[in-house]
Design a protein around this motif. Structure first.
Motif, mmCIF file in Angstrom:
data_model
loop_
_atom_site.group_PDB
_atom_site.id
_atom_site.type_symbol
_atom_site.label_atom_id
_atom_site.label_comp_id
_atom_site.label_asym_id
_atom_site.label_seq_id
_atom_site.Cartn_x
_atom_site.Cartn_y
_atom_site.Cartn_z
ATOM 1 N N VAL A 509 1.034 -1.162 -0.069
ATOM 2 C CA VAL A 509 -0.161 0.336 -0.056
ATOM 3 C C VAL A 509 0.472 1.658 -0.166
ATOM 4 C CG1 VAL A 509 -1.870 1.183 1.715
ATOM 5 C CG2 VAL A 509 -2.210 -1.171 1.178
ATOM 6 N N ARG A 510 0.752 2.373 -0.683
ATOM 7 C CA ARG A 510 1.502 3.583 -0.779
ATOM 8 C C ARG A 510 0.931 4.124 0.519
ATOM 9 N NH1 ARG A 510 1.350 6.933 -6.083
ATOM 10 N NH2 ARG A 510 2.371 4.657 -7.058
ATOM 11 N N ILE A 511 1.651 4.820 1.196
ATOM 12 C CA ILE A 511 1.174 5.051 2.202
ATOM 13 C C ILE A 511 1.543 7.309 2.232
ATOM 14 C CG2 ILE A 511 2.072 5.837 4.952
ATOM 15 C CD1 ILE A 511 1.318 3.541 4.063
ATOM 16 N N ASP A 512 1.856 7.039 2.133
ATOM 17 C CA ASP A 512 2.032 9.353 1.102
ATOM 18 C C ASP A 512 3.195 8.842 -0.228
ATOM 19 O OD1 ASP A 512 1.285 11.841 1.400
ATOM 20 O OD2 ASP A 512 2.121 11.796 3.103
ATOM 21 N N VAL A 597 6.125 7.237 0.524
ATOM 22 C CA VAL A 597 6.144 5.749 1.153
ATOM 23 C C VAL A 597 5.495 4.650 1.330
ATOM 24 C CG1 VAL A 597 5.829 5.523 3.876
ATOM 25 C CG2 VAL A 597 6.823 7.661 2.997
ATOM 26 N N HIS A 598 5.967 3.477 1.012
ATOM 27 C CA HIS A 598 5.050 2.328 0.766
ATOM 28 C C HIS A 598 5.170 1.053 1.785
ATOM 29 C CE1 HIS A 598 3.188 0.121 -2.247
ATOM 30 N NE2 HIS A 598 4.281 -0.815 -1.515
ATOM 31 N N ARG A 599 4.280 0.648 1.976
ATOM 32 C CA ARG A 599 4.168 -0.726 2.933
ATOM 33 C C ARG A 599 4.183 -1.668 2.702
ATOM 34 N NH1 ARG A 599 0.347 1.808 7.362
ATOM 35 N NH2 ARG A 599 2.539 2.908 7.307
ATOM 36 N N ILE A 600 5.019 -2.473 2.393
ATOM 37 C CA ILE A 600 4.237 -3.489 1.443
ATOM 38 C C ILE A 600 3.687 -5.103 2.873
ATOM 39 C CG2 ILE A 600 6.195 -6.180 1.410
ATOM 40 C CD1 ILE A 600 7.611 -4.408 0.464
#
Length: 600
Positions: A509-512, A597-600
């Motif tokens: 998911v892309r966080i920002d 900023v990306h969350r795996i």
């Protein structure tokens, strides 16, 4: 990795007041590929699981106070173990904000935070402190600087130091400095004008450093000298241990300080040898601990003396650079005289304020992305993680910092290969700059077949190295089991090879993301997130977009957001500020160029 081996290792990690040094002494662990691998370089714990093969780093010099990079675990007292009892059932609550997140609680206490569409899970656990310190290094000048096709008057400087930072060369003529393969050269073309070469790392306090150099002539008219500088502030203020080569061939040794151009001897000079011919290599070694300064020097062909020629105390300079100084005294009449430096070596060193991050966040990885539905199967996974001290994303990320102990896989596709331990960034090109291109399997020196069937062979030149995306793939792919692509991949289900593709297509998911005018606020940033930068670092010259990636670690003692990444200037994974602040706050390169900023 056997269950017995894992239990033995975890017993070490869970020991009360456990500090897990990343290097020195005896290390042991045997990882297997996938989410279940539980390897940690418990460097001073004499535990060797079955199948493990370890080649530990040498310990710091005897008596040296260097605290190597480490992960320190708080004492696990009764409060920790009582907190492992969870209510039944656990409570799942969707939190407001973007992205969607589900908080899992037990008796009103958070036990997990899941992000919809992501595999990483944030859990509370025992507090840990992540610390990095100065990486030992050797510069043997195996480079040609600059390109030999350039005119002679443009061949000036010493290039990049393998220990991080670059060499600064000062006074009086730029062309007095050059590098030939195997030698850093200082030409003394004028008398009574000091030449200074120092490594651009001004945060060093305690240090054990040595150099090997020789003059090509016995001077006439007056002496020439070369010294090992430390606590170096600038050309007018520094300590040095200095050898004077006289017109009679004798060699004199002294320790001195220069304060605003005034030189003071810290002890009486000693004569080490007479009738020394030109071209004789001499080694100078300095060990500084706090205010205590010890120094010795000897012909490099001889055995190092067991004792110190000088043992003095002085408080004038604290932190500062290390380096070299050369001088032809006024009256030296057979100039030019050439000083050839064949080795500059830091065996141990402390930074004045080593970067440190302390928090109780642990980052685990689910077998599949969380789809927003809380199930009994997920509850079982979270219950199994509660209070666990088995290595997580952050622990694995720290196991490649300077000083980390080598760990060899005992089974799996990388059996017999090193899968953890201090990593470099890449090998040097002829001019001494580091190539990118070191993926996780390059570090291990093994070929790798990816899920799509593509196979990539090993590179003998990149053994032990990880570039920024290779480091990320080593942590999240090899150790945590996230599927990897051989190269580019737009499916969003596997982790691509390059940072620019991770920014667009990494699973999760892309966080920002920046709007193009300012760095993203990243209000939902959490440890374990990928931070991607448009830093124009040279990692990707084809596009003006993302060219660097790291793993967010947490806030340091100043409350600033710090990340881990593998960088050219530092030569490997780091959370420090050498060659650029590893911070998302302030005005540094990475704070200004945070892109995604990306969350795996």
């Amino acid at each position: 990795m056997s269950n017995t081996s894992r239990r033995s290792l975890l017993a070490v990690l869970a020991a009360s007041a456990a500090t897990i040094p990343l290097g020195g002494g005896t290390a042991a662990a045997s990882p297997a590929r996938g989410t279940a691998s539980a390897a940690q370089g418990a460097a001073r714990a004499a535990v060797t699981p079955a199948g493990a093969s370890v080649a530990p780093l040498p310990p710091p010099a005897a008596g040296m106070s260097t605290a190597r990079s480490a992960v320190t675990l708080a004492p696990l007292n009764a409060d920790h173990f009582s907190g492992l009892t969870l209510t039944s059932p656990l409570t799942a609550t969707v939190l407001p904000g973007t992205p969607d997140r589900t908080e899992i609680t037990s008796g009103g206490r958070r036990v997990a935070l899941l992000t919809h569409g992501a595999r990483t899970v944030l859990l509370p656990g025992p507090a840990r402190t992540f610390t990095e310190n100065k990486k030992p290094f050797v510069d043997d000048f195996q480079r040609t600087l600059p390109d030999p096709s350039l005119p002679a008057d443009e061949r000036k400087y010493w290039g990049t130091s393998p220990g991080g930072g670059s060499w600064s060369t000062l006074g009086p003529v730029d062309t007095d400095y050059s590098v030939e393969p195997g030698t850093g050269i200082i030409n003394l073309t004028t008398d009574y004008a000091s030449r200074h070469a120092s490594v651009r790392d001004g945060e060093i306090t305690d240090v054990d450093v040595r150099s090997v150099a020789r003059f090509d002539k016995v001077p006439t008219g007056d002496a020439c000298s070369y010294g090992l500088s430390f606590g170096y502030q600038n050309t007018h203020n520094n300590y040095r241990a200095r050898l004077s080569f006289t017109t009679s061939g004798s060699v004199q040794f002294r320790v001195e300080k220069e304060v605003d151009d005034k030189v003071t001897q810290l002890d009486t000079a000693v004569t080490l040898a007479d009738d020394v011919p030109a071209g004789t290599d001499w080694t100078i070694r300095v060990r500084r601990e706090g205010t205590r300064i010890r120094a010795k020097a000897w012909r490099s062909a001889d055995t190092e003396p067991s004792g110190w020629a000088f043992d003095v105390t002085d408080t004038t300079f604290g932190k500062g650079r290390v380096g070299l100084r050369a001088l032809a005294n006024s009256g030296c009449s057979n100039l030019p005289v050439k000083l050839s430096v064949s080795r500059f070596q830091v065996d141990a060193g402390n930074w004045a304020e080593p970067p440190a991050v302390t928090h109780s966040d642990w980052v685990r990885v689910l077998p599949e992305p969380f789809d927003g539905t809380w199930t009994p199967e997920l509850e079982g996974i979270v219950r199994g993680w509660a209070g666990s001290t088995s290595p997580d994303v952050l622990a694995y990320a720290a196991m490649f910092l300077g000083g980390a102990a080598p760990v060899v896989a005992g089974s799996g596709p990388a059996e017999g290969k090193q899968v953890m331990g201090e990593a470099g960034y890449g090998y040097l090109n002829p001019e001494g700059y580091r190539y990118e291109g070191a993926d996780f399997h390059e570090y291990m020196h093994t070929g790798w077949t990816f899920p799509d069937g593509d196979h990539t062979g090993p590179s003998s030149k990149q053994v032990g190295n990880l570039d920024c995306s290779g480091y990320t793939r080593m942590v999240y792919g090899y150790h945590m089991g996230v599927p990897l692509a051989a190269g580019e991949d737009t499916s969003g289900t596997v982790l691509p090879r390059r940072s620019r593709d991770m920014a667009e297509y990494a699973p999760g998911v892309r966080i920002d993301r920046t709007d193009g005018t300012a760095p993203p606020a990243a209000a939902q940033l959490q440890p374990g997130d990928l931070v991607l930068f448009n830093a124009d670092s040279g990692d990707d010259q084809e596009t003006a977009t993302v060219d660097h990636v790291g793993i967010y670690l947490g806030r340091d003692g100043d409350g600033l957001r710090r990340f881990l990444s593998s960088r050219k200037t530092v030569n490997g994974p780091t959370m420090s500020d050498l060659g650029g602040n590893s911070l998302l706050d302030g005005t540094g390169t990475y704070a200004r160029t945070l892109h995604t900023v990306h969350r795996i």
